[in-house]
Design an enzyme around this catalytic site. Structure first.
Site, mmCIF file in Angstrom:
data_model
loop_
_atom_site.group_PDB
_atom_site.id
_atom_site.type_symbol
_atom_site.label_atom_id
_atom_site.label_comp_id
_atom_site.label_asym_id
_atom_site.label_seq_id
_atom_site.Cartn_x
_atom_site.Cartn_y
_atom_site.Cartn_z
ATOM 1 N N ASP A 64 -17.669 -15.090 -42.879
ATOM 2 C CA ASP A 64 -17.546 -13.646 -42.632
ATOM 3 C C ASP A 64 -15.873 -13.632 -42.993
ATOM 4 O O ASP A 64 -15.084 -13.849 -42.060
ATOM 5 C CB ASP A 64 -17.848 -13.493 -41.241
ATOM 6 C CG ASP A 64 -17.459 -11.898 -41.052
ATOM 7 O OD1 ASP A 64 -17.118 -11.139 -41.871
ATOM 8 O OD2 ASP A 64 -17.628 -11.494 -39.547
ATOM 9 N N GLU A 143 11.900 -28.129 -49.494
ATOM 10 C CA GLU A 143 12.276 -28.905 -48.231
ATOM 11 C C GLU A 143 12.139 -28.282 -46.788
ATOM 12 O O GLU A 143 12.945 -27.225 -46.605
ATOM 13 C CB GLU A 143 14.002 -29.188 -48.363
ATOM 14 C CG GLU A 143 14.343 -29.846 -49.689
ATOM 15 C CD GLU A 143 15.892 -29.979 -50.002
ATOM 16 O OE1 GLU A 143 16.740 -29.378 -49.038
ATOM 17 O OE2 GLU A 143 16.117 -30.502 -50.929
ATOM 18 N N GLU A 145 12.289 -27.645 -43.089
ATOM 19 C CA GLU A 145 13.017 -27.908 -41.953
ATOM 20 C C GLU A 145 11.992 -27.462 -40.681
ATOM 21 O O GLU A 145 11.570 -26.348 -41.040
ATOM 22 C CB GLU A 145 14.465 -27.146 -41.832
ATOM 23 C CG GLU A 145 15.361 -27.869 -43.147
ATOM 24 C CD GLU A 145 16.546 -27.206 -43.188
ATOM 25 O OE1 GLU A 145 17.637 -27.786 -43.463
ATOM 26 O OE2 GLU A 145 16.887 -25.900 -42.710
ATOM 27 N N GLU A 196 18.540 -32.799 -39.125
ATOM 28 C CA GLU A 196 19.375 -31.575 -39.513
ATOM 29 C C GLU A 196 20.298 -31.307 -38.810
ATOM 30 O O GLU A 196 20.602 -31.870 -37.908
ATOM 31 C CB GLU A 196 18.327 -30.575 -39.731
ATOM 32 C CG GLU A 196 18.040 -30.220 -41.376
ATOM 33 C CD GLU A 196 19.142 -30.271 -42.350
ATOM 34 O OE1 GLU A 196 20.094 -29.667 -41.963
ATOM 35 O OE2 GLU A 196 19.152 -30.307 -43.579
ATOM 36 N N GLU A 203 14.079 -32.578 -41.074
ATOM 37 C CA GLU A 203 13.698 -32.434 -42.476
ATOM 38 C C GLU A 203 12.954 -33.786 -42.973
ATOM 39 O O GLU A 203 13.579 -34.660 -42.815
ATOM 40 C CB GLU A 203 14.626 -32.046 -43.151
ATOM 41 C CG GLU A 203 14.519 -31.604 -44.583
ATOM 42 C CD GLU A 203 15.713 -31.202 -45.264
ATOM 43 O OE1 GLU A 203 16.236 -30.411 -44.881
ATOM 44 O OE2 GLU A 203 15.810 -31.616 -46.557
ATOM 45 N N HIS A 252 14.399 -24.749 -48.527
ATOM 46 C CA HIS A 252 14.870 -24.681 -50.178
ATOM 47 C C HIS A 252 13.958 -25.344 -50.910
ATOM 48 O O HIS A 252 13.345 -26.149 -50.790
ATOM 49 C CB HIS A 252 16.140 -25.523 -50.171
ATOM 50 C CG HIS A 252 17.237 -25.235 -49.009
ATOM 51 N ND1 HIS A 252 18.286 -26.167 -48.742
ATOM 52 C CD2 HIS A 252 17.357 -24.270 -48.427
ATOM 53 C CE1 HIS A 252 19.043 -25.511 -47.650
ATOM 54 N NE2 HIS A 252 18.499 -24.522 -47.473
ATOM 55 N N ARG A 323 26.795 -23.915 -51.333
ATOM 56 C CA ARG A 323 25.570 -23.884 -50.672
ATOM 57 C C ARG A 323 25.326 -22.442 -50.024
ATOM 58 O O ARG A 323 24.275 -22.064 -49.233
ATOM 59 C CB ARG A 323 25.320 -24.914 -49.604
ATOM 60 C CG ARG A 323 25.116 -26.423 -50.145
ATOM 61 C CD ARG A 323 25.249 -27.249 -49.516
ATOM 62 N NE ARG A 323 25.389 -28.759 -50.016
ATOM 63 C CZ ARG A 323 24.291 -29.570 -50.318
ATOM 64 N NH1 ARG A 323 23.111 -29.039 -50.318
ATOM 65 N NH2 ARG A 323 24.469 -30.635 -51.080
ATOM 66 N N GLU A 343 17.655 -24.779 -57.453
ATOM 67 C CA GLU A 343 17.268 -24.892 -56.054
ATOM 68 C C GLU A 343 17.258 -23.566 -55.562
ATOM 69 O O GLU A 343 18.543 -23.063 -55.242
ATOM 70 C CB GLU A 343 18.028 -25.887 -55.461
ATOM 71 C CG GLU A 343 17.898 -26.090 -53.567
ATOM 72 C CD GLU A 343 18.947 -26.577 -53.022
ATOM 73 O OE1 GLU A 343 19.846 -27.255 -53.619
ATOM 74 O OE2 GLU A 343 18.909 -26.604 -51.822
ATOM 75 N N ARG A 345 17.314 -21.140 -52.264
ATOM 76 C CA ARG A 345 17.501 -21.452 -50.914
ATOM 77 C C ARG A 345 17.018 -20.388 -49.786
ATOM 78 O O ARG A 345 17.173 -20.611 -48.496
ATOM 79 C CB ARG A 345 19.149 -21.866 -50.616
ATOM 80 C CG ARG A 345 19.699 -22.985 -51.453
ATOM 81 C CD ARG A 345 21.083 -23.186 -51.417
ATOM 82 N NE ARG A 345 21.742 -23.349 -50.166
ATOM 83 C CZ ARG A 345 21.791 -24.571 -49.569
ATOM 84 N NH1 ARG A 345 21.257 -25.660 -50.064
ATOM 85 N NH2 ARG A 345 22.073 -24.723 -48.407
#
Ligand code: GLU
Ligand code: MG
Length: 454
Positions: A64, A143, A145, A196, A203, A252, A323, A343, A345
């Protein structure tokens, strides 16, 4: 549970199907869990006995859909889940419990058509668009966390360890190891494991894989991390920003496109070692990031993470080192052509990975299809620029709230194409409701700040 009749809709690959049925028998499995997700990415599961599995592979199992968030309303609620035998895995054994395995399902309508409300189908459609443009694989490495807390009632941490912390400060290293074993036993190869930056924050990084497989891995990862923590008496959470003043939890996501086994993002002659396709893909994600933020950061709480100062991105720019940028291109090392990747982020680990990977892919492909130009990289710390400096450089910000993100999403042609009109409308309605519920709340901050002085 009712089964539906026609055999025409069987989607199983014959080899994978044979192998799954064999393992089911060889391993003496008591129950098979059938999994799928709702539109927010919550895992849904029901169990069948081994005697039902062959029929389930042929015809699917009816359920359902009206009780599943974002699926059809009551008047058209019959849905069918067809297990994908290539996703067969044994669940980690638990003492004294029955032996269980799982398969992940595609959802179809009773007449056998892919159901447009199925997040896995949204990702399949994105991959079709990719193939039409001449690429064969979208590889992703997210990645995730997460935090470990004493329980789910508060945010009492287990340690005060920081980035890469070791031994006594890091009470949970045994737990991480057990989690890695469980993940690997379910066919998810692990590459990096560490404490981390935040207290009690961890992580565990999976080895990259094609997007559909990785979205399946991601929902499995979240379940296993939570289950193993719970068994040890703790609570694991992927909530993006559980502790004020500490780093939040990101996801990320490293991405690359391949065709014929070659990384289509690499060009040895380019000053950044990026091909034209790689540059246009990144340009597409930058240009459309604001519109799809409501997908990769889908909760009110997601926007408490996307603030300056905590290694999470805020400004829409790319970089090779920095970063604080939204997209980072890890520096090229000679001989590592195949590892060239972007990458991104901004996603957080509480997103729906099927919808997130689909939206990211569509944004990148849009850049390739329309030949978007990649702006210059920003190598300065973007947190330190003044608003004027950002304006001069043409750097825009991600939405500051879920409300702003949903407004941008609602206007987005790209998001509508990515999600399909069915999910797009339901998703916006659902998230608007969440934002409306939140924005009328009174917070402790307001009472403390205003009550005595106003
Ligand atoms: N926790 C940070 C985030 O919210 C990322 C830290 C890191 O660089 O891994 O994205
Ligand atoms: Mg990290």
């Amino acid at each position: 549970m009712a089964q539906v009749e026609s055999r025409a809709r069987a989607t199983s690959d014959p080899d994978a199907r044979r192998e799954a049925l064999k393992r089911l028998q060889d391993e003496n499995v008591d129950f098979l869990l059938l999994w799928f997700t709702d539109i927010e990415g919550h895992l849904k599961s029901f169990a069948v006995t081994p005697s039902e599995v062959e029929e389930a592979l042929n015809d699917g199992m009816g359920f359902d859909g009206s009780s599943i968030t974002g699926f059809n309303a009551i008047e058209e609620s019959d849905m069918v889940a067809i297990p994908d035998p290539s996703t067969f895995q044994l669940m980690p054994a638990r003492e004294g419990e029955m032996k269980m395995a799982r398969m992940i399902c595609d959802i179809v309508t009773p007449d056998g058509k892919p159901y447009e409300g199925d997040p896995r189908y949204v990702l399949r459609r994105a991959l079709e668009r990719m193939r039409a443009l001449g690429f064969d694989t979208f590889n992703v490495g997210p990645e995730l966390e997460y935090f470990l807390f004493e329980n789910d009632k508060g945010t009492e941490t287990l340690d005060e360890g920081g980035y890469f912390a070791m031994t006594t400060l890091d009470a949970a290293s045994g737990l991480r190891q057990e989690t890695v074993h469980a993940l690997e036993s379910m066919g998810i190869p692990i590459e990096y494991v560490h404490h981390e930056v935040g207290p009690s924050q961890h992580e565990i990084d999976m080895r990259f894989a094609p997007a559909l497989e990785m979205a399946d891995h991601t929902v499995t990862y979240r379940l296993i991390v939570k289950e193993i923590a719970k068994k040890a008496g703790y609570h694991a959470t992927f909530m993006p920003k559980p502790i004020f003043g500490e780093n939040g939890s990101g996801m990320h996501t490293h991405q690359s496109l391949f065709s014929d086994g070659r990384n289509a993002f690499f060009d040895g002659d380019d000053r950044w070692h990026l091909s034209a396709a790689g540059k246009a893909f990144i340009a597409g994600q930058l240009r459309h990031a604001r519109e799809i933020a409501g997908i990769f950061a889908q909760w009110v709480n997601s926007y408490k993470r996307l603030v300056p100062g905590y290694e999470a991105p805020v400004y829409v720019a790319w970089s090779q080192r920095n970063r604080s940028a939204l997209i980072r291109i890890p520096l090229y090392k000679p001989g590592s052509e195949q590892a060239t990747r972007a990458e991104i982020r901004c996603p957080d680990p509480a997103c729906n990975p099927y919808l997130t990977f689909a939206a990211l892919l569509h944004a990148g492909l849009e850049g390739i299809e329309q030949g978007y130009e990649l702006p210059e990289p920003m190598e300065t710390n973007l947190y330190h620029l003044t608003p004027e400096q950002r304006r001069e450089r043409g750097i825009v910000s991600l939405p500051e709230t879920l409300g702003e993100a949903i407004d941008a999403l609602a206007e987005s042609e790209l998001a509508r194409k990515a999600l399909g009109p069915h999910i797009f409308d339901r998703y916006i309605e659902l998230k608007r409701k969440e934002w409306d519920e939140y924005r009328v709340q009174l917070t402790g901050w307001e009472l403390e700040r205003y009550l005595s002085v106003l």
